[in-house]
Design a protein around this motif. Structure first.
Motif, PDB file in Angstrom:
ATOM      1  N   GLN A  72      12.969   4.596  -7.228  1.00 33.61           N
ATOM      2  CA  GLN A  72      13.141   4.793  -5.788  1.00 33.61           C
ATOM      3  C   GLN A  72      11.823   5.231  -5.149  1.00 33.61           C
ATOM      4  O   GLN A  72      11.375   4.654  -4.152  1.00 33.61           O
ATOM      5  CB  GLN A  72      14.229   5.839  -5.519  1.00 33.61           C
ATOM      6  N   GLU A  73      11.194   6.245  -5.713  1.00 31.04           N
ATOM      7  CA  GLU A  73       9.927   6.752  -5.185  1.00 31.04           C
ATOM      8  C   GLU A  73       8.840   5.669  -5.246  1.00 31.04           C
ATOM      9  O   GLU A  73       8.062   5.517  -4.306  1.00 31.04           O
ATOM     10  CB  GLU A  73       9.486   7.996  -5.957  1.00 31.04           C
ATOM     11  N   TYR A  74       8.816   4.930  -6.327  1.00 30.88           N
ATOM     12  CA  TYR A  74       7.816   3.876  -6.500  1.00 30.88           C
ATOM     13  C   TYR A  74       7.980   2.798  -5.427  1.00 30.88           C
ATOM     14  O   TYR A  74       7.004   2.371  -4.799  1.00 30.88           O
ATOM     15  CB  TYR A  74       7.939   3.267  -7.897  1.00 30.88           C
ATOM     16  N   LEU A  75       9.219   2.356  -5.222  1.00 29.85           N
ATOM     17  CA  LEU A  75       9.480   1.312  -4.229  1.00 29.85           C
ATOM     18  C   LEU A  75       9.188   1.801  -2.813  1.00 29.85           C
ATOM     19  O   LEU A  75       8.631   1.051  -1.995  1.00 29.85           O
ATOM     20  CB  LEU A  75      10.923   0.817  -4.338  1.00 29.85           C
ATOM     21  N   GLU A  76       9.542   3.044  -2.508  1.00 32.76           N
ATOM     22  CA  GLU A  76       9.255   3.594  -1.180  1.00 32.76           C
ATOM     23  C   GLU A  76       7.750   3.615  -0.917  1.00 32.76           C
ATOM     24  O   GLU A  76       7.295   3.248   0.174  1.00 32.76           O
ATOM     25  CB  GLU A  76       9.856   4.991  -1.036  1.00 32.76           C
ATOM     26  N   LYS A  77       6.976   4.028  -1.902  1.00 34.29           N
ATOM     27  CA  LYS A  77       5.516   4.031  -1.756  1.00 34.29           C
ATOM     28  C   LYS A  77       4.990   2.608  -1.596  1.00 34.29           C
ATOM     29  O   LYS A  77       4.098   2.350  -0.791  1.00 34.29           O
ATOM     30  CB  LYS A  77       4.848   4.694  -2.961  1.00 34.29           C
ATOM     31  N   ALA A  78       5.536   1.690  -2.371  1.00 33.17           N
ATOM     32  CA  ALA A  78       5.081   0.300  -2.302  1.00 33.17           C
ATOM     33  C   ALA A  78       5.390  -0.307  -0.934  1.00 33.17           C
ATOM     34  O   ALA A  78       4.545  -1.002  -0.359  1.00 33.17           O
ATOM     35  CB  ALA A  78       5.733  -0.525  -3.414  1.00 33.17           C
TER      36      ALA A  78
END
Length: 123
Positions: free
Chosen positions: A111-117
């Motif tokens: 989730q955090e990775y996708l939000e940053k991306a």
């Protein structure tokens, strides 16, 4: 438009507010019938490697090491761009996972990775 991304255990009740529902586990969750899962997609290629999952073993002391390893795996995953494009028009996405631990789950890291991306794509 970038989607809002949520996480939820697959064993929790289906809710229309979940939006686009994606199972992000490599293995199918025990006791869940495919027809009862209300999935839009099973993105097992976004799950951590078997080696990372076994090394973590849901041992709290291994969590930070697991997060670092999984983030590196995501950085190297050539499918990330595909999913970012595919999902960018969704208003909300719920990443579904089976683990009992709701604090130390790979879905939170994803989730955090996708939000940053998605945030980086806006810039």
């Amino acid at each position: 438009m970038n989607p809002k991304i949520f996480i939820k255990r697959i064993y929790e009740d289906f809710d229309e507010k979940d939006g686009y529902r994606v199972l992000v586990d490599r293995l199918w969750p025990r006791g869940v019938k495919k027809e009862d899962a209300h999935l839009n997609e099973w993105a097992k290629d976004l799950a951590p490697s078997t080696e990372a999952r076994i090394e973590f073993g849901h041992i709290p002391e291994h969590w930070n090491t697991f997060k670092q390893r999984y983030n590196k795996e995501l950085d190297a995953n050539d499918q990330i761009a595909h999913y970012l494009e595919k999902w960018e028009e969704q208003s909300s996405i719920t990443l579904l996972y089976a683990a009992k631990d709701t604090i130390r789950t790979h879905a939170l890291v994803l989730q955090e990775y996708l939000e940053k991306a998605y945030g980086a794509r806006k810039e």
